[in-house]
Design a protein around this motif. Structure first.
Motif, mmCIF file in Angstrom:
data_model
loop_
_atom_site.group_PDB
_atom_site.id
_atom_site.type_symbol
_atom_site.label_atom_id
_atom_site.label_comp_id
_atom_site.label_asym_id
_atom_site.label_seq_id
_atom_site.Cartn_x
_atom_site.Cartn_y
_atom_site.Cartn_z
ATOM 1 N N ALA A 100 -38.266 27.742 14.360
ATOM 2 C CA ALA A 100 -37.482 28.306 15.469
ATOM 3 C C ALA A 100 -38.393 28.584 16.662
ATOM 4 O O ALA A 100 -38.029 28.336 17.817
ATOM 5 C CB ALA A 100 -36.769 29.575 15.021
ATOM 6 N N LYS A 101 -39.621 29.070 16.363
ATOM 7 C CA LYS A 101 -40.573 29.328 17.460
ATOM 8 C C LYS A 101 -40.902 28.027 18.186
ATOM 9 O O LYS A 101 -41.033 27.990 19.400
ATOM 10 C CB LYS A 101 -41.877 29.896 16.892
ATOM 11 C CG LYS A 101 -41.898 31.408 16.820
ATOM 12 C CD LYS A 101 -43.319 31.881 16.500
ATOM 13 C CE LYS A 101 -43.247 33.168 15.716
ATOM 14 N NZ LYS A 101 -44.401 33.407 14.875
ATOM 15 N N GLU A 102 -41.074 26.965 17.411
ATOM 16 C CA GLU A 102 -41.390 25.671 18.035
ATOM 17 C C GLU A 102 -40.263 25.259 18.985
ATOM 18 O O GLU A 102 -40.510 24.783 20.099
ATOM 19 C CB GLU A 102 -41.627 24.587 16.969
ATOM 20 C CG GLU A 102 -41.846 23.237 17.612
ATOM 21 C CD GLU A 102 -42.395 22.151 16.699
ATOM 22 O OE1 GLU A 102 -42.823 22.455 15.578
ATOM 23 O OE2 GLU A 102 -42.402 20.983 17.153
ATOM 24 N N PHE A 103 -39.041 25.460 18.548
ATOM 25 C CA PHE A 103 -37.900 25.104 19.400
ATOM 26 C C PHE A 103 -37.916 25.943 20.685
ATOM 27 O O PHE A 103 -37.832 25.404 21.796
ATOM 28 C CB PHE A 103 -36.582 25.314 18.640
ATOM 29 C CG PHE A 103 -35.390 24.851 19.419
ATOM 30 C CD1 PHE A 103 -34.882 23.575 19.246
ATOM 31 C CD2 PHE A 103 -34.797 25.677 20.372
ATOM 32 C CE1 PHE A 103 -33.802 23.132 20.002
ATOM 33 C CE2 PHE A 103 -33.720 25.245 21.130
ATOM 34 C CZ PHE A 103 -33.217 23.967 20.942
ATOM 35 N N ASP A 104 -38.046 27.258 20.517
ATOM 36 C CA ASP A 104 -37.982 28.149 21.691
ATOM 37 C C ASP A 104 -39.128 27.868 22.666
ATOM 38 O O ASP A 104 -38.952 27.873 23.882
ATOM 39 C CB ASP A 104 -38.040 29.621 21.251
ATOM 40 C CG ASP A 104 -36.792 30.009 20.453
ATOM 41 O OD1 ASP A 104 -35.783 29.286 20.548
ATOM 42 O OD2 ASP A 104 -36.842 31.014 19.718
ATOM 43 N N ARG A 105 -40.305 27.612 22.090
ATOM 44 C CA ARG A 105 -41.463 27.332 22.944
ATOM 45 C C ARG A 105 -41.234 26.047 23.750
ATOM 46 O O ARG A 105 -41.656 25.934 24.902
ATOM 47 C CB ARG A 105 -42.706 27.202 22.044
ATOM 48 C CG ARG A 105 -43.987 26.948 22.782
ATOM 49 C CD ARG A 105 -45.130 26.885 21.791
ATOM 50 N NE ARG A 105 -46.397 26.608 22.425
ATOM 51 C CZ ARG A 105 -47.546 26.444 21.775
ATOM 52 N NH1 ARG A 105 -47.581 26.559 20.461
ATOM 53 N NH2 ARG A 105 -48.662 26.181 22.411
ATOM 54 N N GLY A 155 -52.097 27.674 23.493
ATOM 55 C CA GLY A 155 -51.433 28.451 24.528
ATOM 56 C C GLY A 155 -52.296 29.533 25.129
ATOM 57 O O GLY A 155 -53.440 29.712 24.730
ATOM 58 N N PRO A 156 -51.740 30.323 26.057
ATOM 59 C CA PRO A 156 -50.458 30.112 26.730
ATOM 60 C C PRO A 156 -50.413 28.745 27.435
ATOM 61 O O PRO A 156 -51.452 28.243 27.887
ATOM 62 C CB PRO A 156 -50.413 31.252 27.754
ATOM 63 C CG PRO A 156 -51.393 32.269 27.277
ATOM 64 C CD PRO A 156 -52.447 31.514 26.544
ATOM 65 N N ASP A 157 -49.200 28.195 27.511
ATOM 66 C CA ASP A 157 -49.079 26.793 27.922
ATOM 67 C C ASP A 157 -49.404 26.514 29.380
ATOM 68 O O ASP A 157 -49.411 25.356 29.788
ATOM 69 C CB ASP A 157 -47.667 26.289 27.590
ATOM 70 C CG ASP A 157 -47.522 26.074 26.089
ATOM 71 O OD1 ASP A 157 -48.522 25.737 25.428
ATOM 72 O OD2 ASP A 157 -46.413 26.251 25.563
#
Ligand SMILES: O=C[C@H](O)COP(=O)(O)O
Length: 541
Positions: free
Chosen positions: A136-141, A479-481
């Motif tokens: 889910a984190k990968e998606f949100d990121r 990151g941060p990106d």
């Protein structure tokens, strides 16, 4: 229950998988997006098995979750031609569209992508074994990355599109697209890392041929319609199949202007060489890394251990930014090893849907053999696995191994294991750590653990000339990106970050008017009265 029986029972029976994490159905994908159409594939398919095994009478077996087309060089070639036609040597609808309009298309796509979050997150989990929380984190990121790219582009473009007069020349700097981009992401961040190249490439006006990674393929299926419905025909094309069967031909065609690959340097070099006009090819590459942690006697060992554990074992060590070797001063090696072993014993292992799980099954089918090979090689050369249960495996699951003392005769000293092994090398003099980095063929990042300012300062300058990021008292990470993400030597080509990726997929070009009488008249007609901008050009917001 002892560890061995816990390990034996790590996998569940199929009927024990909680309903909320199940896929709604097997994903037997038959369509691929080419030239704005969903083409139906009737040829051979590749069956996708999850790294999550289920218990069967024959032992743990990877669970079948779907299948995808094994397209051939012919379909790949047609899709490439669609991208070439959509670009139309820079005259196509997409490369000549205003940035503002392109942004609208990307926003439309992102909205549709967000509607598919649930299935995409589940597919990340099932296809690569990443914990549901991290999936889910990968998606949100990824969504955040897209919006950050849009914001960054608006700012960049406001600055760069200003009309400036220098030495009698009135000029506007533009960022122009490069052409057709072949985009290939990795299995460990199949959504995020793919989109950190695909979206900037797209938004800058390039057209795309996208081949999803070998693991992490099905999750792109729900996005095909969103691509089709958000962009002009042929701007995004998605091809499925075996990379080694279709990609070399694409490169040999000479029609690819930008190769973007997050993967191995060996593959990247071969692909680059196969391009007939390699000097005209731009490559944006994220490649192998062997990031080292340097732990000196002045380090806070507990902090170092905590960072080394997450740095080397998050997603089972399958991150390009993972710590892949630890260089520790001999005087504190025992203490570090004891704390490392104790910390690893605390990590929860299990199925990726379990709450708080840190260690999960591995997607690559040959990985456990390779990891065992690395360990055997280290043992044969005098090292030991120092943590209890280190290196034990069951089905697709491998329990992390801390290996010590590692030396330059061992694979683990040089090779990127990309898995749950923590090789530890003792050193006596700090200079040895600098030597390690100088001799390494990799140059992504390093972590220094020390609380002594002089010591840290003495390491920063030599190390920052070997790698592209020096982390002080923290693990390596991307990151941060907004920060530049790249590597030296064999670790990367080009720089990725939100603003850098915009630059990587474009070229700065100039529209220049000499301030003669004829142009003064022309400029009067082009330039908006109440602004210094070329408002008639398409690059203005
Ligand atoms: O695998 C390489 C990824 O870009 C690493 O990103 P991360 O450091 O945020 O896990």
């Amino acid at each position: 229950m002892d560890f061995d029986s816990t390990l034996k029972n790590i996998f569940v029976h199929e009927n024990e998988i909680p309903d909320e994490f199940r896929l709604p159905a097997l994903i037997h994908q038959r369509e691929y997006l080419s030239n704005g159409e969903m083409k139906t594939w009737t040829g051979p398919v590749h069956e996708v098995f999850s790294p999550v095994c289920v218990q069967t009478d024959d032992g743990p077996q990877r669970l079948l979750i779907g299948s995808y087309p094994v397209c051939t060089a012919a379909e790949a070639g047609e899709s490439l031609d669609a991208a070439v036609a959509a670009y139309d040597n820079g005259r196509g609808e997409w490369p000549t569209m205003s940035v503002a309009e392109r942004i609208q298309c990307v926003e439309k796509f992102t909205g549709k992508m967000i509607e598919q979050k649930d299935i995409i997150v589940k597919l990340i989990m099932w296809e690569i074994g990443k914990s549901i929380a991290d999936s889910a984190k990968e998606f949100d990121r990824t969504v955040e990355y897209i919006y950050a790219t849009i914001d960054s582009l608006k700012n960049l473009d406001r600055d760069s599109s200003r009309f400036e007069i220098v030495d009698g020349i009135a000029a506007q700097v533009r960022r122009s697209p490069l052409g057709v981009v072949l985009c290939m992401g990795p299995f460990n961040y199949p959504l995020n890392e793919t989109f950190t190249t695909l979206i900037p490439a797209l938004i800058m006006g390039n057209t795309i041929l996208f081949k999803p990674p070998k693991f992490g393929t099905l999750l792109h299926y729900p996005l095909q319609e969103a691509f089709r419905d958000s962009f002009p025909k042929g701007v995004v094309n998605v091809i499925y199949g075996r990379g080694n069967a279709i990609v070399p031909g694409l490169m040999q065609s000479g029609k690819i202007n930008v190769l973007t690959l997050i993967g191995s340097s060996k593959v990247a070099n071969e692909l680059k060489k196969s391009h007939p006009k390699v000097n005209r090819l731009r490559a944006v590459l994220g490649l192998d890394a062997k990031n080292a942690a340097i732990v000196t006697p002045n380090a806070d060992i507990s902090l170092a251990v905590k960072e080394i554990i997450t740095g080397s074992l998050s997603f089972n060590g399958q991150r390009c930014t993972a710590l892949k070797i630890v260089l520790v001063h001999r005087s504190i090696a025992d203490k570090l090893l004891a704390q490392l072993s104790a910390g690893i014993a605390e990590l929860k292992f299990g199925m990726p849907w379990e709450k708080g799980v840190a260690l999960t099954p591995l997607p690559e089918t040959n990985k456990i053999d390779y990891l065992n090979e690395c360990i055997s090689d280290a043992l044969a050369n005098g090292a030991e696995v120092v943590n209890e249960n280190g290196g034990k495996s069951e089905g697709s699951f491998f329990y992390p191994a801390v290996v010590y003392p590692v030396n330059d005769k061992m694979k683990l000293y040089y090779e990127e294991q990309f898995g749950p092994i923590v090789p530890v090398v003792p050193f006596d003099d700090l200079e040895e750590t600098i030597e390690y980095l100088i001799e390494s063929t990799h140059g992504q990042q390093v972590s220094i653990f020390s609380n002594n300012a002089d010591e840290v300062a003495s390491l920063i300058d030599p190390l920052v000339n070997q790698v592209s990021r020096v982390n002080i008292n923290s693990q390596c990470q991307r990151g941060p990106d907004v920060f530049p993400f790249t590597g030296r030597k064999d670790s990367a080509e080009g720089t990725l970050s939100v603003p850098d990726a915009i630059r990587a997929f474009s070229i700065r070009s100039l529209v220049a008017f000499k301030m003669n009488d004829a142009n003064k008249q022309l400029i009067n007609e082009i330039v908006h009265e109440d602004s210094s901008n070329f408002l008639s050009t398409k690059f203005i917001f």
